[in-house]
Design a protein around this motif. Sequence first.
Motif, PDB file in Angstrom:
ATOM      1  N   GLU A 174       0.826  -1.208   0.000  1.00 54.02           N
ATOM      2  CA  GLU A 174       0.000   0.000   0.000  1.00 54.02           C
ATOM      3  C   GLU A 174       0.862   1.260   0.000  1.00 54.02           C
ATOM      4  O   GLU A 174       0.538   2.256  -0.669  1.00 54.02           O
ATOM      5  N   ARG A 175       1.959   1.221   0.727  1.00 57.55           N
ATOM      6  CA  ARG A 175       2.857   2.373   0.753  1.00 57.55           C
ATOM      7  C   ARG A 175       3.463   2.617  -0.632  1.00 57.55           C
ATOM      8  O   ARG A 175       3.530   3.764  -1.102  1.00 57.55           O
ATOM      9  N   ALA A 176       3.888   1.542  -1.305  1.00 53.83           N
ATOM     10  CA  ALA A 176       4.443   1.686  -2.653  1.00 53.83           C
ATOM     11  C   ALA A 176       3.396   2.263  -3.596  1.00 53.83           C
ATOM     12  O   ALA A 176       3.697   3.140  -4.423  1.00 53.83           O
ATOM     13  N   ARG A 177       2.174   1.770  -3.499  1.00 57.64           N
ATOM     14  CA  ARG A 177       1.082   2.293  -4.309  1.00 57.64           C
ATOM     15  C   ARG A 177       0.892   3.783  -4.076  1.00 57.64           C
ATOM     16  O   ARG A 177       0.750   4.575  -5.020  1.00 57.64           O
ATOM     17  N   ASP A 178       0.896   4.191  -2.800  1.00 57.85           N
ATOM     18  CA  ASP A 178       0.686   5.596  -2.466  1.00 57.85           C
ATOM     19  C   ASP A 178       1.802   6.487  -3.020  1.00 57.85           C
ATOM     20  O   ASP A 178       1.543   7.591  -3.519  1.00 57.85           O
ATOM     21  N   ILE A 179       3.043   6.017  -2.909  1.00 55.81           N
ATOM     22  CA  ILE A 179       4.180   6.790  -3.433  1.00 55.81           C
ATOM     23  C   ILE A 179       4.050   6.971  -4.940  1.00 55.81           C
ATOM     24  O   ILE A 179       4.244   8.075  -5.479  1.00 55.81           O
ATOM     25  N   ALA A 180       3.704   5.881  -5.638  1.00 55.02           N
ATOM     26  CA  ALA A 180       3.572   5.953  -7.088  1.00 55.02           C
ATOM     27  C   ALA A 180       2.420   6.864  -7.490  1.00 55.02           C
ATOM     28  O   ALA A 180       2.531   7.647  -8.453  1.00 55.02           O
ATOM     29  N   LEU A 181       1.303   6.777  -6.770  1.00 52.81           N
ATOM     30  CA  LEU A 181       0.167   7.642  -7.095  1.00 52.81           C
ATOM     31  C   LEU A 181       0.503   9.110  -6.884  1.00 52.81           C
ATOM     32  O   LEU A 181       0.120   9.981  -7.694  1.00 52.81           O
ATOM     33  N   ASP A 182       1.200   9.430  -5.802  1.00 53.81           N
ATOM     34  CA  ASP A 182       1.621  10.816  -5.575  1.00 53.81           C
ATOM     35  C   ASP A 182       2.436  11.321  -6.762  1.00 53.81           C
ATOM     36  O   ASP A 182       2.293  12.476  -7.188  1.00 53.81           O
ATOM     37  N   TYR A 183       3.295  10.452  -7.294  1.00 53.28           N
ATOM     38  CA  TYR A 183       4.184  10.866  -8.382  1.00 53.28           C
ATOM     39  C   TYR A 183       3.410  11.066  -9.682  1.00 53.28           C
ATOM     40  O   TYR A 183       3.508  12.116 -10.316  1.00 53.28           O
ATOM     41  N   VAL A 184       2.638  10.064 -10.091  1.00 54.45           N
ATOM     42  CA  VAL A 184       1.979  10.174 -11.398  1.00 54.45           C
ATOM     43  C   VAL A 184       0.847  11.186 -11.391  1.00 54.45           C
ATOM     44  O   VAL A 184       0.436  11.676 -12.453  1.00 54.45           O
ATOM     45  N   GLN A 207       8.358   1.366 -11.796  1.00 51.08           N
ATOM     46  CA  GLN A 207       8.255   1.728 -13.206  1.00 51.08           C
ATOM     47  C   GLN A 207       7.539   3.064 -13.379  1.00 51.08           C
ATOM     48  O   GLN A 207       7.953   3.911 -14.195  1.00 51.08           O
ATOM     49  N   MET A 208       6.491   3.288 -12.621  1.00 42.34           N
ATOM     50  CA  MET A 208       5.732   4.537 -12.739  1.00 42.34           C
ATOM     51  C   MET A 208       6.551   5.741 -12.291  1.00 42.34           C
ATOM     52  O   MET A 208       6.340   6.858 -12.779  1.00 42.34           O
ATOM     53  N   CYS A 209       7.483   5.512 -11.384  1.00 45.33           N
ATOM     54  CA  CYS A 209       8.295   6.623 -10.879  1.00 45.33           C
ATOM     55  C   CYS A 209       9.586   6.820 -11.666  1.00 45.33           C
ATOM     56  O   CYS A 209      10.382   7.713 -11.337  1.00 45.33           O
ATOM     57  N   GLY A 210       9.825   5.999 -12.684  1.00 46.27           N
ATOM     58  CA  GLY A 210      10.969   6.195 -13.559  1.00 46.27           C
ATOM     59  C   GLY A 210      12.289   6.155 -12.818  1.00 46.27           C
ATOM     60  O   GLY A 210      12.516   5.300 -11.953  1.00 46.27           O
ATOM     61  N   GLY A 211      13.169   7.102 -13.137  1.00 47.57           N
ATOM     62  CA  GLY A 211      14.491   7.133 -12.527  1.00 47.57           C
ATOM     63  C   GLY A 211      14.440   7.256 -11.019  1.00 47.57           C
ATOM     64  O   GLY A 211      15.263   6.657 -10.307  1.00 47.57           O
ATOM     65  N   LEU A 212      13.479   8.023 -10.510  1.00 52.13           N
ATOM     66  CA  LEU A 212      13.356   8.150  -9.060  1.00 52.13           C
ATOM     67  C   LEU A 212      13.049   6.800  -8.414  1.00 52.13           C
ATOM     68  O   LEU A 212      13.445   6.524  -7.286  1.00 52.13           O
TER      69      LEU A 212
END
Length: 405
Positions: free
Chosen positions: A268-278, A349-354
């Motif tokens: 869930e934390r990974a999902r939240d981080i990726a959603l914040d980014y995209v 993958q959604m966060c790319g280089g970061l």
Amino acid sequence: MPVDLSYSPEVLDLLERTRTFIRDVVLPLENRHSGDIVAAGGDDLRRDLNAQAKELGIYAPHAPVEFGGLGLNMSDRSPIFTAAGYSTFGPAALNLGAPDEGNVHMLAHIASPTQKDRYLEPLCKGDIRSAFAMTEPAPGAGSDPNALRTSAVRAPGGWRINGVKRFITGADGAGMWIIMARTRGEPGDRGGATMFLAPGDAEGISVDRYVHTYDRGMIGGHCEVTFTDVFVPDEDVLGEVDEGYRYAQVRLGPARMTHVMRWMGVAERARDIALDYVATREGFGGRLGDLGMIQQMVADTEIDLAATRALLAAACYELDRGEHASNSTSIAKTFGAEAYSRILDRSIQMCGGLGVSDDLPLARLANEVRAFRIYDGPSEVHRWALAKRAVGKARKQLEAGVRHV
């Protein structure tokens, strides 16, 4: 009558207090030390966080009330363990991490009153940590427990244990041991194992080395341990002699599900981080979250999380009813472990280089969840067991004249 999947107001209040503690206190510590709990302070940090959790009334939600816990059943543990697992330090902070949580569950169900006073109470209170010594180097016990080679032989007033164990979580600094040893038959024979209790400083126990692994969220490492003529008195036999595998089932199913709960928090934390980014990153004339390929990854993550929660809820329901839940726990464990790896991979993958940098925790969190496809039984072993049971059931039905055509 529909199954009630809601939680009581008391559990919801506990959930909110747990989330606040993890977000405001635990998560900043984890990020500051890049997920390395030993570098952050190890047992000293654990004891400090345990004290804070006790003050907040969120400590040891699974442990028996008479020993300082909250006594939650499996279903009510699920959201609390997930909230704690949002930080890799969270399970240690609330004293609900492996192997201690599983050992608490087993001791609460099997241990004698004297054993509970000596071993369970200090474990629940966080005065000590524990280790469950089952897995051995090849050709010993691993995914096949019948290969057990560590032996226990009768001695005046008790037993002498000899053998080598490997991948023993929390071994370094453990205040108590649960040791699985063969008391009947030869390696390869079915059954014939017994569980023994021993204090951490028992003579003859040697923690030889750390087996370094990807994950860094546990205290005491994954270690190789030698038992040399370790004496265990009769009163420290856990359960009945030769029935160790049967008793271990009390621990294994629930422990697999609490692993699913804790690592759900990481996913869930990974999902939240990726959603914040995209949701905010712009490119190709708009925000990444508006692109179809990104939206598919987001949707697949939501599906993986929802499916795992449903499988977990079904397994916990069966466990709370006193059922073995062998199939449901294997299914939830296998699906969840693989779903979490997919979620971490998509999030990176959604966060790319970061995503592959130290600026975000995703890469190290991916290492944490990757281990779950092996811990508590590799996915392949669970699939084998599921298939074996399904085929065996079909054969029995055919022998009884039941056909599905």
